[in-house]
Design an enzyme around this catalytic site. Structure first.
Site, PDB file in Angstrom:
ATOM      1  N   CYS A   1     -33.106  56.924   0.331  1.00  0.00           N
ATOM      2  CA  CYS A   1     -32.620  55.558   0.571  1.00  0.00           C
ATOM      3  C   CYS A   1     -33.188  54.557  -0.432  1.00  0.00           C
ATOM      4  CB  CYS A   1     -32.963  55.048   1.962  1.00  0.00           C
ATOM      5  SG  CYS A   1     -32.118  55.877   3.289  1.00  0.00           S
TER       6      CYS A   1
ATOM      7  N   ARG B   1     -33.609  58.474  -6.444  1.00  0.00           N
ATOM      8  CA  ARG B   1     -34.353  58.710  -5.209  1.00  0.00           C
ATOM      9  C   ARG B   1     -33.607  59.653  -4.277  1.00  0.00           C
ATOM     10  NH1 ARG B   1     -37.983  54.381  -3.977  1.00  0.00           N
ATOM     11  NH2 ARG B   1     -37.490  54.509  -1.773  1.00  0.00           N
TER      12      ARG B   1
ATOM     13  N   TRP C   1     -29.526  57.864   2.608  1.00  0.00           N
ATOM     14  CA  TRP C   1     -29.821  59.294   2.790  1.00  0.00           C
ATOM     15  C   TRP C   1     -29.753  59.500   4.295  1.00  0.00           C
ATOM     16  CZ3 TRP C   1     -31.643  63.460  -0.249  1.00  0.00           C
ATOM     17  CH2 TRP C   1     -32.268  64.493   0.446  1.00  0.00           C
TER      18      TRP C   1
ATOM     19  N   ASN D   1     -34.303  50.981   5.202  1.00  0.00           N
ATOM     20  CA  ASN D   1     -34.880  52.298   4.891  1.00  0.00           C
ATOM     21  C   ASN D   1     -35.892  52.587   5.980  1.00  0.00           C
ATOM     22  OD1 ASN D   1     -33.525  52.195   2.521  1.00  0.00           O
ATOM     23  ND2 ASN D   1     -35.334  52.060   1.207  1.00  0.00           N
ATOM     24  N   GLY D   2     -35.905  53.831   6.472  1.00  0.00           N
ATOM     25  CA  GLY D   2     -36.876  54.180   7.509  1.00  0.00           C
ATOM     26  C   GLY D   2     -36.162  54.697   8.739  1.00  0.00           C
TER      27      GLY D   2
ATOM     28  N   GLU E   1     -46.506  76.277  -8.141  1.00  0.00           N
ATOM     29  CA  GLU E   1     -45.674  75.231  -8.734  1.00  0.00           C
ATOM     30  C   GLU E   1     -44.451  75.866  -9.406  1.00  0.00           C
ATOM     31  OE1 GLU E   1     -45.299  72.256  -8.380  1.00  0.00           O
ATOM     32  OE2 GLU E   1     -44.390  71.414 -10.162  1.00  0.00           O
TER      33      GLU E   1
ATOM     34  N   LYS F   1     -40.707  74.746  -8.338  1.00  0.00           N
ATOM     35  CA  LYS F   1     -39.797  74.174  -9.322  1.00  0.00           C
ATOM     36  C   LYS F   1     -38.533  75.020  -9.412  1.00  0.00           C
ATOM     37  CE  LYS F   1     -41.033  71.201  -9.992  1.00  0.00           C
ATOM     38  NZ  LYS F   1     -41.977  70.143  -9.774  1.00  0.00           N
TER      39      LYS F   1
ATOM     40  N   GLU G   1     -36.341  74.691  -6.214  1.00  0.00           N
ATOM     41  CA  GLU G   1     -35.847  73.321  -6.128  1.00  0.00           C
ATOM     42  C   GLU G   1     -34.613  73.126  -7.020  1.00  0.00           C
ATOM     43  OE1 GLU G   1     -38.928  70.741  -7.591  1.00  0.00           O
ATOM     44  OE2 GLU G   1     -38.280  69.068  -6.365  1.00  0.00           O
TER      45      GLU G   1
ATOM     46  N   HIS H   1     -49.856  93.551   0.848  1.00  0.00           N
ATOM     47  CA  HIS H   1     -49.907  93.202   2.277  1.00  0.00           C
ATOM     48  C   HIS H   1     -48.541  92.778   2.823  1.00  0.00           C
ATOM     49  CE1 HIS H   1     -54.199  93.678   2.255  1.00  0.00           C
ATOM     50  NE2 HIS H   1     -54.286  92.880   1.193  1.00  0.00           N
TER      51      HIS H   1
ATOM     52  N   LYS I   1     -36.368  61.887  -4.349  1.00  0.00           N
ATOM     53  CA  LYS I   1     -37.570  61.704  -5.156  1.00  0.00           C
ATOM     54  C   LYS I   1     -38.763  61.261  -4.320  1.00  0.00           C
ATOM     55  CE  LYS I   1     -39.819  61.451  -9.025  1.00  0.00           C
ATOM     56  NZ  LYS I   1     -40.193  62.749  -9.621  1.00  0.00           N
TER      57      LYS I   1
HETATM   58  O1  M6R Z   1     -44.544  61.387  -4.417  1.00  0.00           O
HETATM   59  P1  M6R Z   1     -45.282  62.611  -4.002  1.00  0.00           P
HETATM   60  O2  M6R Z   1     -46.075  63.209  -5.099  1.00  0.00           O
HETATM   61  O3  M6R Z   1     -46.129  62.371  -2.779  1.00  0.00           O
HETATM   62  O4  M6R Z   1     -44.162  63.642  -3.576  1.00  0.00           O
HETATM   63  C1  M6R Z   1     -44.491  64.850  -2.954  1.00  0.00           C
HETATM   64  C2  M6R Z   1     -43.337  65.820  -2.987  1.00  0.00           C
HETATM   65  O5  M6R Z   1     -42.252  65.313  -2.252  1.00  0.00           O
HETATM   66  C3  M6R Z   1     -42.887  66.112  -4.419  1.00  0.00           C
HETATM   67  O6  M6R Z   1     -43.933  66.582  -5.204  1.00  0.00           O
HETATM   68  C4  M6R Z   1     -41.752  67.152  -4.432  1.00  0.00           C
HETATM   69  O7  M6R Z   1     -42.244  68.373  -3.996  1.00  0.00           O
HETATM   70  C5  M6R Z   1     -41.153  67.244  -5.835  1.00  0.00           C
HETATM   71  N1  M6R Z   1     -39.737  67.066  -5.774  1.00  0.00           N
HETATM   72  C6  M6R Z   1     -41.414  68.523  -6.504  1.00  0.00           C
HETATM   73  O8  M6R Z   1     -40.800  68.638  -7.740  1.00  0.00           O
END
Ligand code: M6R
Length: 569
Positions: A2, A27, A71, A97-98, A446, A450, A453, A469, A564
Site C-alpha cells: 500500500c 512497494r 495491497w 494503509n494498515g 539468502e 532470492k 522470490e 537427516h 517491498k
Molecule cells: O525492510 P526489511 O529489511 O525489514 O524487510 C524484510 C523483508 O521483508 C525483506 O528482506 C524481504 O525478505 C525481501 N523482499 C527479500 O528480498
C-alpha cells in the site's frame, strides 16, 4: 505494500498524484485510486497498474488530491475495495494503509450507514461522517481515531474543508514540506521530485496540512516534530540505462558498501560489549544479515547472541533491562520487526537499529542506530541493502580494522563472473538447494530466498551436514544444488556434501576459490581470506536469481505476491 500520496498546493493535481503513485509502485499493489475535491468529491479507481488508472482519471481542477496503491487485506481485489473510500453522502474521501482490528464492533455502531465495499477503510469514512454531524473536522478526526483499534496511516479530504487531514499509528506517514505546498506520503519517494525536506510522523500523531502550513497533534496537544533532509538523489528512482532496477542495484553495491562502512558504530559496539544478553531480530533478507552478524560476533569476538525471526520474537523471547536487541530492517518499517522491538522496549531492553531509512520508525524506536546509506532500493528483492547490512555487521565486529578496499574488490570481481549459462540450466529444474556451512550458511539462505522470490521455484537452504537427516531423499536428476565453498574449515566437509548429492544424480554447481572437480559447474571466485570471501558469493546468488527470473519471463523488480515494505503483521 500500500502507498499513499496526498497533495495540497498549486501544481496540477492529477500529475502530482500519478507521479507519486508511480514512485510508490515498487512497494507492491493490486489496484489504485485517486480522489479530488473542488465543489464535490471525485473518485477514480482501477484494478491493475497505475498506468491504467491514469487513463481513466479526469484532470479535475481541484485544491487537493489524494491517491493510493492498494495491497488487498480486507476484501478482494476489486474497484469497490480500492481507495479512496467514501462516506454515505460522498463528502469524505479516505486513503488508508494498515489494518483496523475492531471491524465487527464498528460495523454494528454504523448499522444505519450504507457500505459499498468490504474494506475496513470505508468504516473510517463513515465514522468520521458521524462525528462531523457534531463537531469540526479536526475534533471529528480525533474522536474517530479514538474508536479505531489497529494500524493506520490515513489521509483524508472533506468537501468544503481546504485541508488534508492525516493520522499515523504503526504505519509510516511523512509530510513533505514545499513552498506554499505540502505533501503527505507513506514514502518520501512520492515527493522527492518536489522537495527534499520532510517530517516523519510519530505514532499517535494526527493533524492537517493546508496551503498556509501544517499542524501536528498528539494526545490532544500540538507537537513539533523534526524536519529532516532526504539523503538520496532523484536519479535513484530511475533505471539509469539498466533493464531493471534490480540489476542496477546489484551493480551499485560496490559503491554503496563504502557508505555503510563509513558509519560510526562505536556506541553500538560498546552497547554490545556491555549487554547481559543480545537478541538479533529481523525478517527475510535482513534476517540473513542478522544471522551472519551473530556468527561473526561469536567467531571473531567470542560474543554470544540469539538470532530470532522478528514475527516469532514475542512468542519465544523474554528480554529484560540487560538485553540489547539489534533490529535489522532495510525499510525500518517492517511491522513484525517493530512489534518485536516495542515488546522488548516494554520489558526494559535497549534497542540498536540497523536500517537504510533515516526517519523511519526503527530510528525513532532505537537507542542507537546505524544508517546504511545505500540509497533508495526500488527492486522488491533486497540486494545492495543486504550487502550494506553485512558491511555494517563487519564494522560492528572488526571496528576500524575492517578493510573496505578488500570488500569492494571482492564484490567487483564476482560481478564480472558470467552466470548466464548457469541461469539457463536452472530454468529446467524445479527443486533447488543452496548449501553452505558455518559462515556461508546464511549466504546459502539468502541464495534460496532470492531464488524462490524471483523465479517462483521451490528453493531451500541447508547446511551441508544436514542433508543426511532428510533432504537426501529429494536428491535425484531433478534436483539442482548450488554450493558455497569458501576455503575455510568447512571446505573438506562441503566436498563430501557435494559428492553425496552428485552420487544421487543432482546437478551440482559450486562457487569457490578452490578446486572442486566433482561439480557440473564451477564459478571460480577470487581467493580471499575469510570472512571477506563471503562478499564474493553475494553478487553470484543475486545474479543467478535475477538472470533466471528474466529467462522465465518474470518481472524481477516486482515479483508476484510480494511487496517491498511489509507494514502489516
Ligand atoms: O525492510 P526489511 O529489511 O525489514 O524487510 C524484510 C523483508 O521483508 C525483506 O528482506 C524481504 O525478505 C525481501 N523482499 C527479500 O528480498
Amino acid at each position: 505494500m500500500c502507498g499513499i500520496i496526498g497533495y495540497i498546493g498549486y501544481r496540477n493535481k492529477k500529475e502530482v498524484a500519478i507521479k507519486g503513485l508511480k514512485s510508490l509502485e515498487y512497494r507492491g499493489y493490486d489496484s489504485a485510486g485517486i480522489g479530488f475535491i473542488n465543489d464535490k468529491v471525485y473518485v477514480f479507481k482501477k484494478v491493475g497498474r497505475v498506468d491504467e488508472l491514469k487513463d481513466v482519471v479526469n484532470n479535475i481542477n481541484a485544491t487537493l488530491v489524494i491517491g493510493h496503491t492498494r495491497w488487498a487485506t480486507h476484501g478482494g481485489v476489486t474497484e469497490e475495495n480500492a481507495h479512496p473510500q467514501t462516506d454515505c453522502s460522498n463528502n469524505i474521501m479516505v486513503v488508508h494503509n494498515g489494518t483496523i482490528e475492531n471491524v465487527d464492533e464498528l460495523r454494528l455502531r454504523l448499522k444505519n450507514h450504507k457500505f459499498n465495499s468490504e474494506t475496513d477503510t470505508e468504516l473510517i469514512a463513515h465514522l468520521l461522517e458521524e462525528e462531523l454531524k457534531e463537531t469540526e473536522p479536526l475534533k471529528a478526526l480525533e474522536l474517530t481515531l479514538n474508536q479505531l483499534k489497529g494500524s493506520y496511516a490515513l489521509v483524508i479530504g472533506i468537501k468544503g474543508v481546504n485541508k488534508l487531514l492525516f493520522a499515523k499509528q504503526d504505519s509510516p506517514l511523512h509530510i513533505g514540506l514545499g513552498k506554499k505546498e505540502f505533501f503527505l506520503a507513506s514514502d518520501i519517494a512520492a515527493f522527492v521530485e518536489y522537495t527534499r525536506k520532510f517530517v516523519p510522523l510519530m505514532d499517535g500523531d494526527y493533524g492537517y496540512v493546508s496551503l498556509e502550513g501544517y499542524k501536528i497533534f498528539n494526545k490532544g496537544k500540538e507537537v513539533k516534530r523534526d524536519v529532516l533532509e532526504i539523503n538520496w538523489e532523484i536519479k535513484e528512482v530511475e533505471k539509469g540505462g539498466y533493464p531493471h532496477f534490480m540489476l542496477k542495484e546489484i551493480n551499485e553495491q560496490v559503491d554503496v558498501v563504502g557508505n555503510a562502512l563509513a558509519v560510526n558504530t562505536s556506541n553500538i559496539e560498546e552497547m554490545i560489549s556491555n549487554a547481559g544478553s543480545i537478541h538479533i531480530v529481523a525478517a527475510g533478507t535482513s534476517y540473513h544479515a542478522g544471522y551472519l552478524l551473530k556468527l561473526l560476533l561469536e567467531k571473531y569476538k567470542g560474543i554470544e547472541s540469539d538470532i530470532v525471526i522478528a514475527s516469532e520474537y514475542i512468542f519465544t523471547k523474554r528480554p529484560n533491562k540487560d538485553t540489547v536487541v539489534i533490529a535489522i530492517s532495510q525499510s525500518g518499517e517492517t511491522a513484525d520487526t517493530l512489534q518485536a522491538i516495542k515488546f522488548a522496549k516494554r520489558r526494559g531492553a535497549r534497542i540498536v537499529g540497523i536500517t537504510n531509512v533515516m526517519g523511519s520508525s526503527l530510528t525513532y524506536l532505537s537507542d542507537e542506530y546505524a544508517i546504511m546509506n545505500a540509497g533508495l532500493e526500488v527492486g522488491v528483492a533486497a540486494t545492495k541493502t543486504f550487502t550494506s547490512q553485512v558491511a555494517i555487521a563487519f564494522k560492528i565486529v572488526f571496528g576500524g580494522r575492517v578493510n573496505k578496499e578488500k570488500i569492494k574488490q571482492t564484490l567487483t570481481s564476482s560481478l564480472n563472473i558470467d552466470i548466464a549459462s548457469l541461469a539457463k540450466k536452472c530454468i529446467n529444474y524445479d527443486k533447488m538447494f543452496f548449501l553452505g556451512r558455518g559462515l556461508s550458511y546464511p549466504i546459502a539462505m539468502e541464495g534460496a530466498l532470492k531464488f524462490k522470490e524471483l523465479t517462483y521455484k521451490h528453493a531451500e537452504a541447508y547446511p551441508g551436514g544436514e542433508l543426511k537427516h532428510g533432504p537426501l531423499s529429494l536428491m535425484d536428476e531433478d534436483a539442482f544444488v548450488f554450493a558455497f565453498m569458501p576455503e575455510d574449515e568447512t571446505f573438506a566437509k562441503m566436498i563430501y556434501s557435494v559428492e553425496e548429492v552428485k552420487a544421487r544424480g543432482a546437478f551440482v554447481a559450486a562457487a569457490s576459490p578452490g578446486n572442486v572437480d566433482k561439480v557440473d559447474a564451477l564459478l571460480k571466485v577470487n581467493k580471499e581470506e575469510m570472512p571477506y570471501q563471503l562478499f564474493s558469493f553475494i553478487p553470484l546468488l543475486q545474479l543467478l536469481a535475477y538472470r533466471t527470473s528474466v529467462l522465465l519471463g518474470n518481472d524481477p523488480d516486482k515479483p508476484r505476491n510480494l511487496a517491498k515494505s511489509i507494514t502489516v503483521e
